[in-house]
Design an enzyme around this catalytic site. Structure first.
Site, short mmCIF file in Angstrom:
data_model
loop_
_atom_site.label_atom_id
_atom_site.label_comp_id
_atom_site.label_asym_id
_atom_site.label_seq_id
_atom_site.Cartn_x
_atom_site.Cartn_y
_atom_site.Cartn_z
N SER A 166 0.82 -1.16 -0.07
CA SER A 166 0.08 -0.05 0.09
C SER A 166 0.88 1.26 -0.12
O SER A 166 1.94 1.39 0.99
CB SER A 166 -0.87 -0.01 1.32
OG SER A 166 -1.83 -0.97 1.23
N GLU A 249 -1.12 -2.94 14.08
CA GLU A 249 -1.94 -2.71 13.05
C GLU A 249 -3.55 -2.87 13.23
O GLU A 249 -4.38 -2.47 12.70
CB GLU A 249 -1.32 -3.44 11.59
CG GLU A 249 -2.30 -3.16 10.14
CD GLU A 249 -1.73 -3.81 8.97
OE1 GLU A 249 -0.37 -4.48 9.25
OE2 GLU A 249 -2.15 -3.28 8.05
N GLU A 374 -10.17 -15.73 7.72
CA GLU A 374 -9.79 -16.98 8.12
C GLU A 374 -8.51 -17.11 8.94
O GLU A 374 -8.26 -17.80 9.88
CB GLU A 374 -9.28 -17.97 6.93
CG GLU A 374 -10.63 -18.12 6.09
CD GLU A 374 -11.14 -16.98 5.41
OE1 GLU A 374 -10.41 -16.10 5.13
OE2 GLU A 374 -12.17 -16.88 4.81
C1 LIG Z 1 -6.10 -3.54 0.10
C2 LIG Z 1 -4.89 -4.06 0.63
C3 LIG Z 1 -3.93 -3.58 1.02
C4 LIG Z 1 -2.74 -4.24 1.52
N1 LIG Z 1 -1.48 -3.67 1.94
C5 LIG Z 1 -0.35 -4.47 2.20
C6 LIG Z 1 0.58 -3.82 2.40
O1 LIG Z 1 0.93 -2.48 2.58
N2 LIG Z 1 1.95 -4.62 2.83
C7 LIG Z 1 1.80 -5.85 2.84
O2 LIG Z 1 2.91 -6.66 2.82
N3 LIG Z 1 0.54 -6.74 2.41
C8 LIG Z 1 -0.45 -5.84 2.10
N4 LIG Z 1 -1.66 -6.56 1.58
C9 LIG Z 1 -1.52 -8.05 1.35
C10 LIG Z 1 -2.43 -8.88 2.46
O3 LIG Z 1 -1.82 -8.74 3.82
C11 LIG Z 1 -2.69 -10.10 2.00
O4 LIG Z 1 -3.61 -10.02 0.89
C12 LIG Z 1 -3.03 -11.19 2.92
O5 LIG Z 1 -2.40 -11.41 3.81
C13 LIG Z 1 -3.71 -12.30 2.23
O6 LIG Z 1 -2.61 -12.88 1.60
P1 LIG Z 1 -2.98 -13.30 0.03
O7 LIG Z 1 -3.39 -12.44 -0.74
O8 LIG Z 1 -1.58 -13.82 -0.59
O9 LIG Z 1 -3.88 -14.61 0.11
P2 LIG Z 1 -3.55 -15.92 0.35
O10 LIG Z 1 -2.73 -16.24 1.56
O11 LIG Z 1 -3.22 -16.79 -0.84
O12 LIG Z 1 -4.85 -16.55 0.86
C14 LIG Z 1 -6.11 -17.06 0.04
C15 LIG Z 1 -7.10 -17.55 0.58
O13 LIG Z 1 -6.99 -18.42 1.53
C16 LIG Z 1 -7.17 -18.50 2.76
N5 LIG Z 1 -6.39 -19.08 3.62
C17 LIG Z 1 -4.74 -19.12 3.60
N6 LIG Z 1 -4.16 -19.83 4.49
C18 LIG Z 1 -5.14 -20.27 5.19
C19 LIG Z 1 -5.34 -21.07 6.72
N7 LIG Z 1 -3.91 -21.33 7.03
N8 LIG Z 1 -6.05 -21.29 7.18
C20 LIG Z 1 -7.10 -20.91 6.77
N9 LIG Z 1 -7.55 -20.17 5.40
C21 LIG Z 1 -6.31 -19.85 4.80
C22 LIG Z 1 -7.26 -16.91 3.11
O14 LIG Z 1 -7.90 -16.56 4.14
C23 LIG Z 1 -7.65 -16.38 1.78
O15 LIG Z 1 -9.10 -16.61 1.80
C24 LIG Z 1 -2.74 -5.73 1.17
C25 LIG Z 1 -3.99 -6.39 0.85
C26 LIG Z 1 -5.07 -5.43 0.36
C27 LIG Z 1 -6.19 -6.48 0.01
#
Ligand SMILES: Cc1cc2nc3c(=O)[nH]c(=O)nc-3n(C[C@H](O)[C@H](O)[C@H](O)COP(=O)(O)OP(=O)(O)OC[C@H]3O[C@@H](n4cnc5c(N)ncnc54)[C@H](O)[C@@H]3O)c2cc1C
Length: 393
Positions: A166, A249, A374
């Site tokens: 972000s 956070e 989750e």
């Molecule tokens: C608007 C926005 C701003 C953001 N800003 C930042 C930022 O500034 N810096 C930064 O570093 N990141 C940022 N993020 C990233 C955010 O932290 C990640 O998107 C989030 O941690 C989920 O990771 P992923 O997108 O890789 O999804 P994944 O980890 O691939 O997850 C996919 C799905 O699987 C589920 N899942 C995964 N593991 C498990 C488990 N063990 N048990 C149950 N369900 C599970 C998740 O809940 C999700 O529904 C941002 C995201 C958004 C949407």
């Protein structure tokens, strides 16, 4: 509001209100309401100027100890400050990440030199920050971070890719979780580095979001450099520090957001009155539930605050994150159902979505960032309720 406020708290509230009323006028009158979810790019320079104006009057970092440039405001006063800020419809803050995430982390874990170097420019809003945690294969599974950092000629050399970062386009610095022990895996061998963004080895590519804006970005480190001393905690302690930042956070950083939520809910109720949707018993029921959900959220926030007074928030902060993220996403859905078919038309000029559509689209992300629902449930079940841990590889 009015949670048994002491006379000092009431005086503090009046002081904040007066200051905002006086200063959100003249040159800054037009700054009211600027920015916010889905509108992060709006009037960045104006909002920066406003925040620096606040800094000069001592209204940034109000919750930080005085010795680090804050006001030493109590938790209750921090809530009051944020409530009054939202009530005044003041512009969305530009240095939220520095003030609420990196700053408290450096205060808690940084060296004296790091505090002296990094805290004053956050207080003065001279340096903006972004958070370099997520990677293409490390989101919920943050321990899978692959970005490498090695000490080379007395400096850290960083190579790898972050994603969903972000506000990286505006940031001067990034706190990045990097793997500093070659061959290490999972939580071990990670370090928490402070990396300047404006250098040749850093490339930022904006990602277009459904709102049409690019709040987040890809960040590529290709031989990026930072000083050997720009590491918070010892090499290999990055996981511990990164988790502490996440606690900030999910916890204190969201103080006072209910005022903004209440304004949005009142807007949706008003919309329902105008469209006639309020006569639909099912929608009326959902509006009522939304109102009650907000009350529950407020009470839960007060309870959480009482628990964290004086310290870093623990795993209980996941309860607040889960509750507010879910509530806000549902409010976006409710706004669309209140609008009905009109919600499908881009009615704002020039051919753009309006604030309700923006709320709907942006709030889809509320249950993802800062840890998905989750993941919050996993944390609550394992670390708050003490239930058996989920199976891990
Ligand atoms: C608007 C926005 C701003 C953001 N800003 C930042 C930022 O500034 N810096 C930064 O570093 N990141 C940022 N993020 C990233 C955010 O932290 C990640 O998107 C989030 O941690 C989920 O990771 P992923 O997108 O890789 O999804 P994944 O980890 O691939 O997850 C996919 C799905 O699987 C589920 N899942 C995964 N593991 C498990 C488990 N063990 N048990 C149950 N369900 C599970 C998740 O809940 C999700 O529904 C941002 C995201 C958004 C949407």
């Amino acid at each position: 509001m009015n949670r048994n406020e002491t006379p000092e708290d009431r005086a503090f509230r009046a002081e904040v209100r007066d200051w905002l009323e006086t200063h959100l006028s003249g040159d800054f009158a037009h700054a009211r309401g600027l920015g916010g979810p889905g509108r992060e790019h709006e009037a960045h320079q104006e909002r920066l100027a406003w925040e620096r104006h606040m800094a000069r009057a001592g209204w940034t970092c109000v919750g930080w100890p005085k010795e680090f440039g804050g006001r030493g405001a109590t938790l209750e006063q921090q809530v009051i400050f944020n409530e009054e800020y939202a009530l005044a419809d003041a512009p969305a803050r530009v240095n939220h990440i520095g003030e609420n995430l990196l700053g408290p982390t450096v205060i808690a874990f940084g060296t004296g030199e790091q505090r002296a170097r990094f805290l004053p420019p956050i207080v003065a809003v001279e340096e903006l920050w972004c958070q370099g945690y997520s990677e293409p294969d490390a989101g919920s599974d943050l321990a899978n971070v692959q970005t490498r950092a090695v000490l080379e000629d007395g400096r850290w050399r960083i190579d790898g890719q972050k994603v969903w970062t972000s506000l990286a386009t505006e940031a001067d610095w990034c706190f990045a979780v990097c793997r500093t022990e070659p061959g290490s895996s999972r939580h071990r061998g990670l370090s928490y580095l402070l990396v300047p963004m404006k250098q040749d080895g850093v490339e930022v590519r904006p990602i277009v979001q459904p709102t049409g804006t690019s709040e987040f970005n890809e960040v590529f480190f290709d031989g990026a450099r930072t000083g050997a001393a720009n590491i918070v905690g010892a090499p290999g302690e990055g996981w511990k520090i990164a988790m502490a930042t996440l606690g900030f956070e999910r916890g204190v950083a969201t103080l006072g957001q209910q005022v903004g939520f209440r304004r949005e809910l009142e807007g949706v109720i008003d919309l329902a009155r105008r469209t006639g949707a309020i006569d639909d018993p099912l929608l009326r029921d959902r509006l009522t539930r939304s109102w009650m959900g907000l009350e529950v959220m407020r009470l839960n926030a007060v309870r959480t605050m009482a628990g964290v007074a004086g310290g870093a928030p623990g795993p209980e902060s996941s309860i607040s994150k889960l509750v507010w993220g879910t509530w806000h996403r549902e409010l976006g859905e409710l706004a669309m159902d209140v609008l009905g078919a009109a919600g499908l038309v881009a009615a704002a000029e020039p051919y753009d979505i309006d604030d309700w559509q923006r709320l709907f689209l942006f709030s889809r992300s509320d249950t993802i960032y800062a840890g998905s629902n989750e993941i919050q449930r996993n944390i609550i079940s394992e670390r708050v309720l003490g239930l058996p841990r989920e199976a891990r590889p």
